[in-house]
Design an enzyme around this catalytic site. Structure first.
Site, PDB file in Angstrom:
ATOM      1  N   ARG A 103     -33.103  10.360 -70.800  1.00 37.63           N
ATOM      2  CA  ARG A 103     -32.797   9.020 -70.417  1.00 37.63           C
ATOM      3  C   ARG A 103     -31.590   9.129 -69.315  1.00 37.63           C
ATOM      4  O   ARG A 103     -30.782   7.992 -69.341  1.00 37.63           O
ATOM      5  CB  ARG A 103     -32.236   7.789 -71.424  1.00 37.63           C
ATOM      6  CG  ARG A 103     -33.675   7.991 -72.456  1.00 37.63           C
ATOM      7  CD  ARG A 103     -33.467   6.357 -73.014  1.00 37.63           C
ATOM      8  NE  ARG A 103     -34.499   6.292 -74.225  1.00 37.63           N
ATOM      9  CZ  ARG A 103     -34.493   6.759 -75.471  1.00 37.63           C
ATOM     10  NH1 ARG A 103     -33.341   7.492 -75.758  1.00 37.63           N
ATOM     11  NH2 ARG A 103     -35.600   6.860 -76.277  1.00 37.63           N
ATOM     12  N   LYS A 144     -32.028   6.805 -54.450  1.00 41.93           N
ATOM     13  CA  LYS A 144     -33.631   6.412 -54.577  1.00 41.93           C
ATOM     14  C   LYS A 144     -34.286   7.669 -54.945  1.00 41.93           C
ATOM     15  O   LYS A 144     -34.195   8.624 -54.050  1.00 41.93           O
ATOM     16  CB  LYS A 144     -34.363   5.979 -53.292  1.00 41.93           C
ATOM     17  CG  LYS A 144     -34.273   4.409 -53.066  1.00 41.93           C
ATOM     18  CD  LYS A 144     -35.083   3.897 -52.282  1.00 41.93           C
ATOM     19  CE  LYS A 144     -34.834   2.234 -51.908  1.00 41.93           C
ATOM     20  NZ  LYS A 144     -35.777   1.850 -50.714  1.00 41.93           N
ATOM     21  N   GLU A 198     -34.339   9.388 -37.786  1.00 40.82           N
ATOM     22  CA  GLU A 198     -33.648   8.667 -38.777  1.00 40.82           C
ATOM     23  C   GLU A 198     -32.163   8.451 -38.348  1.00 40.82           C
ATOM     24  O   GLU A 198     -31.545   7.555 -38.574  1.00 40.82           O
ATOM     25  CB  GLU A 198     -33.544   9.267 -40.236  1.00 40.82           C
ATOM     26  CG  GLU A 198     -35.206   9.320 -40.846  1.00 40.82           C
ATOM     27  CD  GLU A 198     -35.518   8.021 -41.610  1.00 40.82           C
ATOM     28  OE1 GLU A 198     -34.642   6.892 -41.378  1.00 40.82           O
ATOM     29  OE2 GLU A 198     -36.564   8.031 -41.925  1.00 40.82           O
ATOM     30  N   LYS A 230     -25.739   4.954 -43.876  1.00 39.03           N
ATOM     31  CA  LYS A 230     -26.464   4.573 -44.914  1.00 39.03           C
ATOM     32  C   LYS A 230     -25.781   4.126 -46.361  1.00 39.03           C
ATOM     33  O   LYS A 230     -26.097   3.221 -47.097  1.00 39.03           O
ATOM     34  CB  LYS A 230     -27.489   5.732 -45.570  1.00 39.03           C
ATOM     35  CG  LYS A 230     -28.260   5.508 -46.598  1.00 39.03           C
ATOM     36  CD  LYS A 230     -29.487   6.168 -46.595  1.00 39.03           C
ATOM     37  CE  LYS A 230     -30.586   5.882 -47.768  1.00 39.03           C
ATOM     38  NZ  LYS A 230     -31.659   6.727 -48.048  1.00 39.03           N
ATOM     39  N   GLU A 289     -31.475  -2.469 -53.586  1.00 43.42           N
ATOM     40  CA  GLU A 289     -32.812  -3.132 -52.465  1.00 43.42           C
ATOM     41  C   GLU A 289     -33.100  -4.643 -52.873  1.00 43.42           C
ATOM     42  O   GLU A 289     -34.344  -4.732 -53.078  1.00 43.42           O
ATOM     43  CB  GLU A 289     -33.921  -2.253 -52.200  1.00 43.42           C
ATOM     44  CG  GLU A 289     -34.644  -2.585 -51.175  1.00 43.42           C
ATOM     45  CD  GLU A 289     -35.463  -1.445 -50.437  1.00 43.42           C
ATOM     46  OE1 GLU A 289     -35.770  -0.296 -51.227  1.00 43.42           O
ATOM     47  OE2 GLU A 289     -36.061  -1.731 -49.202  1.00 43.42           O
ATOM     48  N   ARG A 294     -30.347  -3.984 -48.029  1.00 42.29           N
ATOM     49  CA  ARG A 294     -30.840  -2.339 -47.832  1.00 42.29           C
ATOM     50  C   ARG A 294     -32.147  -2.344 -47.033  1.00 42.29           C
ATOM     51  O   ARG A 294     -32.353  -1.277 -46.564  1.00 42.29           O
ATOM     52  CB  ARG A 294     -30.912  -1.907 -49.392  1.00 42.29           C
ATOM     53  CG  ARG A 294     -31.201  -0.213 -49.261  1.00 42.29           C
ATOM     54  CD  ARG A 294     -31.237   0.328 -50.610  1.00 42.29           C
ATOM     55  NE  ARG A 294     -31.388   1.666 -50.690  1.00 42.29           N
ATOM     56  CZ  ARG A 294     -30.839   2.551 -51.584  1.00 42.29           C
ATOM     57  NH1 ARG A 294     -30.238   2.214 -52.299  1.00 42.29           N
ATOM     58  NH2 ARG A 294     -31.161   3.855 -51.413  1.00 42.29           N
ATOM     59  N   ASN A 297     -35.318   0.021 -43.446  1.00 41.40           N
ATOM     60  CA  ASN A 297     -36.631   0.284 -43.437  1.00 41.40           C
ATOM     61  C   ASN A 297     -37.270  -0.068 -41.784  1.00 41.40           C
ATOM     62  O   ASN A 297     -38.216  -0.044 -41.479  1.00 41.40           O
ATOM     63  CB  ASN A 297     -37.570  -0.735 -44.298  1.00 41.40           C
ATOM     64  CG  ASN A 297     -37.260  -0.109 -45.754  1.00 41.40           C
ATOM     65  OD1 ASN A 297     -37.544   0.944 -45.857  1.00 41.40           O
ATOM     66  ND2 ASN A 297     -37.343  -1.235 -46.398  1.00 41.40           N
ATOM     67  N   HIS A 350     -40.139   1.592 -40.288  1.00 41.89           N
ATOM     68  CA  HIS A 350     -40.790   2.253 -41.423  1.00 41.89           C
ATOM     69  C   HIS A 350     -42.048   1.362 -41.806  1.00 41.89           C
ATOM     70  O   HIS A 350     -43.085   1.984 -42.437  1.00 41.89           O
ATOM     71  CB  HIS A 350     -40.063   2.337 -42.741  1.00 41.89           C
ATOM     72  CG  HIS A 350     -38.928   3.451 -42.483  1.00 41.89           C
ATOM     73  ND1 HIS A 350     -37.813   3.682 -41.603  1.00 41.89           N
ATOM     74  CD2 HIS A 350     -38.967   4.523 -43.310  1.00 41.89           C
ATOM     75  CE1 HIS A 350     -37.195   4.732 -41.766  1.00 41.89           C
ATOM     76  NE2 HIS A 350     -37.819   5.352 -42.791  1.00 41.89           N
ATOM     77  N   HIS A 362     -44.907   3.814 -41.839  1.00 35.90           N
ATOM     78  CA  HIS A 362     -45.852   4.088 -43.311  1.00 35.90           C
ATOM     79  C   HIS A 362     -47.275   3.786 -43.094  1.00 35.90           C
ATOM     80  O   HIS A 362     -48.011   4.479 -43.635  1.00 35.90           O
ATOM     81  CB  HIS A 362     -45.065   3.219 -44.414  1.00 35.90           C
ATOM     82  CG  HIS A 362     -43.866   3.739 -44.979  1.00 35.90           C
ATOM     83  ND1 HIS A 362     -42.960   2.950 -45.562  1.00 35.90           N
ATOM     84  CD2 HIS A 362     -43.276   5.063 -44.875  1.00 35.90           C
ATOM     85  CE1 HIS A 362     -41.976   3.539 -45.899  1.00 35.90           C
ATOM     86  NE2 HIS A 362     -42.176   4.833 -45.554  1.00 35.90           N
ATOM     87  N   HIS A 382     -43.244  12.293 -41.558  1.00 33.07           N
ATOM     88  CA  HIS A 382     -42.535  10.980 -41.585  1.00 33.07           C
ATOM     89  C   HIS A 382     -41.911  10.630 -40.568  1.00 33.07           C
ATOM     90  O   HIS A 382     -42.093   9.424 -39.894  1.00 33.07           O
ATOM     91  CB  HIS A 382     -41.747  11.028 -42.736  1.00 33.07           C
ATOM     92  CG  HIS A 382     -41.001   9.846 -43.167  1.00 33.07           C
ATOM     93  ND1 HIS A 382     -41.556   8.772 -43.416  1.00 33.07           N
ATOM     94  CD2 HIS A 382     -39.757   9.529 -43.147  1.00 33.07           C
ATOM     95  CE1 HIS A 382     -40.669   7.652 -43.846  1.00 33.07           C
ATOM     96  NE2 HIS A 382     -39.422   8.063 -43.457  1.00 33.07           N
TER      97      HIS A 382
END
Lengths: 372, 372
Positions: free
Chosen positions: B125, B147, B189, B230, B240, B244, B248, B251, B255, B270
């Site tokens: 955990r 993330k 980026e 960032k 998010e 945040r 994107n 993106h 994506h 990417h």
């Protein structure tokens, strides 16, 4: 949603606060209570035993509130709490297009609650979930406190997340059809809460256990008091860095016995291991001169009265040798830095965390128990 | 541990605060820096490309500090970010007897960082982890912000956790051997951070991009400034729920293109998708009258100068039809309640979250781009 026997147990965890609702027949109003959380969709996760009994009614009551509902039923049993089970549930929740404001609803015992809760913790990095526990064990233990997870080949519950539910609905009428062995196994955890820090509750259990088993109001009170006790510990130590470990009273021995019996529920279920573990923890404490022998005897007498095992000799197929038991305990995740940590007691309701117990001390005690 | 070119970027996230260290040659002192976190064991997770280059030296430097070290090397590539990959890493970490005070060390690009970080989030955990990103993309993006996750058959990064690292070590010398295509992809980026809210940084990039690629001090500055940008967004909105989402920028289109090209890195990686997406986001903003056309042209000119693609026609094998692109966007997890959310801009450094963009508006814009 009026219910004369409804008991609400708040779990005040700041922005993760939630209520545990305890009462007979609560499942009839579960749809409205869950819908009040504000989701637009709910993914019900259940097993193939519980699903046919309750999933249809629960789904219908959620749909009546305007929610989009899906149902996923998994094979019952501990083997479902696996990586494969996690993949299955996560993909089902994603297929149901559950978004961050929506809900996963765990309808079942501890296996389903732990697995569905873990899936909810990780799908889209966290969606909300509701626990509808259907066994005594899950109502008083696993559905409260936010521990979720699966088993690894290295041990039980070794992979998981802390993820608090948004609501717990414990319908005590669902226990009316629970097999007596499962009822007893759950009851071991009820008694544990008294043994940890509430001698009065333990004494009340001694006088009321038959009502708890039979389904009188005592059952609701016992479930609610157990949840209250667990919630109080969780609120003090959500992530088990400190005294949440008290909840493991009886569990170091219990987990070792589950391991020795290869998690074969035909031989030993978790609560039976805990019952033997509780009796051992008190006798161990007495043997160390920490606790009056009379208290250890009182613990054993009560567990025995309810039909629970209290001795290593009662493990069907045998409990293994002292070395096997020690090895099983050393692999438990509660081992820190190689030393054994036990929860011991100075008396009923006076448990404490005892780190750094020498293996040799445990060995001598276990040898005396096996010979007994 | 003295290093004249060391830049420290703090990420002030309360009890989850950590530092990002940026500089040439940092990997030589990584063992000492990681050991200073206080663990007794470290499980290094890497891939079969990066492992042979750096894992041995990193392991040796950790062992020299008295840590017990294990190394697990996975197949390189996006396919490793799977349920099977998670199981493999979790079981390797458990086999290495990593306890709560110990560390997982992710040595590799974004795939390894996301996967090892997720495993660290769920083993017992939650155990601590350190990022040692080895690509420009992972140094400026995926290693910062916590993330973590894996892909599902329903989409990329749909299963995961927010789990902050305890330390990030970005050795910019590791990028000297990075293929030019990966360097460019990471650079998309870098440029993005200027486009989001820092026109001055974008202008600096326009003047310094060749130094960034070549490995002058400009590279260290660009990595550090990207991490700072960032981190500032992450500190404002760790999970998010709000701005945040600005990260994107580019993106939603990007994506969709990755999806259309079946995540086939031979066709599109990417960062290339993001580059086209950035150019599209600015042209889309201009077509809506939100942003001067001159700004959209300036964005395109700079990305083109570095060798990045900026047009749908540059997608090898084609970008699909307007309907295919729209469908791919609608499946993206950033869809809320069926409406499309875009990050648009009023100019360079003036991006904003634009929820509720009508599909028909997007359709018209995409049609004009495909015909262009």
């Amino acid at each position: 949603m009026d219910n004369p026997s409804l008991i609400t147990v708040p779990v005040p965890l700041g922005d993760r606060a939630y209520d545990i609702l305890v009462g007979r027949g609560l499942i009839a109003s579960a749809g409205a209570r869950i819908a009040a959380l504000g989701a637009r969709a709910a993914a019900i996760v259940t097993d193939e035993h519980v699903g046919p009994l309750y999933a249809h009614a629960l789904a219908a009551s959620l749909e009546a509130q305007g929610l989009r509902v899906s149902v996923t039923a998994l094979a019952p049993g501990e083997a479902t709490k696996s990586y494969a089970g996690l993949e299955r549930v996560c993909d089902a929740v994603l297929a149901a297009k559950i978004e961050r404001g929506d809900l996963v609803v765990a309808l079942g015992g501890g296996v389903i609650g732990d697995l569905a809760g873990f899936a909810a913790a990780v799908v889209r990095r966290g969606v909300r979930f509701v626990q509808v526990p259907t066994t005594l064990l899950s109502q008083v233990d696993s559905s409260v406190g936010g521990k979720t997870g699966i088993n690894s080949r290295h041990g039980k519950n070794l992979v998981g997340a802390f993820h608090q539910p948004s609501l717990v609905i414990a319908d005590t009428a669902l226990l009316d059809t629970l097999p007596i062995r499962e009822m007893r196994a759950g009851y071991a955890e009820v008694a544990k809460y008294g043994l940890i820090d509430d001698e009065r509750f333990f004494a009340w259990c001694e006088g009321n256990w038959s009502g708890i088993f039979a389904g009188s109001l005592a059952r609701d009170k016992a479930v609610a008091q157990s949840c209250r006790a667990k919630a109080a510990v969780v609120v003090r130590d959500e992530h088990e860095t400190g005294d949440r470990a008290l909840l493991n009273l009886g569990h170091t021995f219990g987990h070792a016995l589950e391991k020795i019996t290869a998690y074969d529920s035909a031989r030993l279920v978790h609560g039976e291991g805990v019952a033997i573990g509780l009796a051992l923890a008190f006798r161990f404490s007495a043997s160390l001169g920490l606790c009056p022998l009379a208290d250890a005897e009182r613990v054993e007498a009560h567990l025995k009265a309810t039909g629970l095992p209290t001795r290593l000799s009662q493990v069907p197929g045998g409990c293994g040798t002292v070395d096997e038991l020690l090895a099983a305990m050393a692999q438990d995740k509660k081992v820190k830095g190689g030393a054994l940590t036990f929860i011991l007691a100075r008396g009923i309701g006076q448990s404490f965390i005892a780190p750094g117990i020498e293996a040799e001390t445990v060995r001598r005690f276990l040898a005396s128990e096996i010979d007994a």
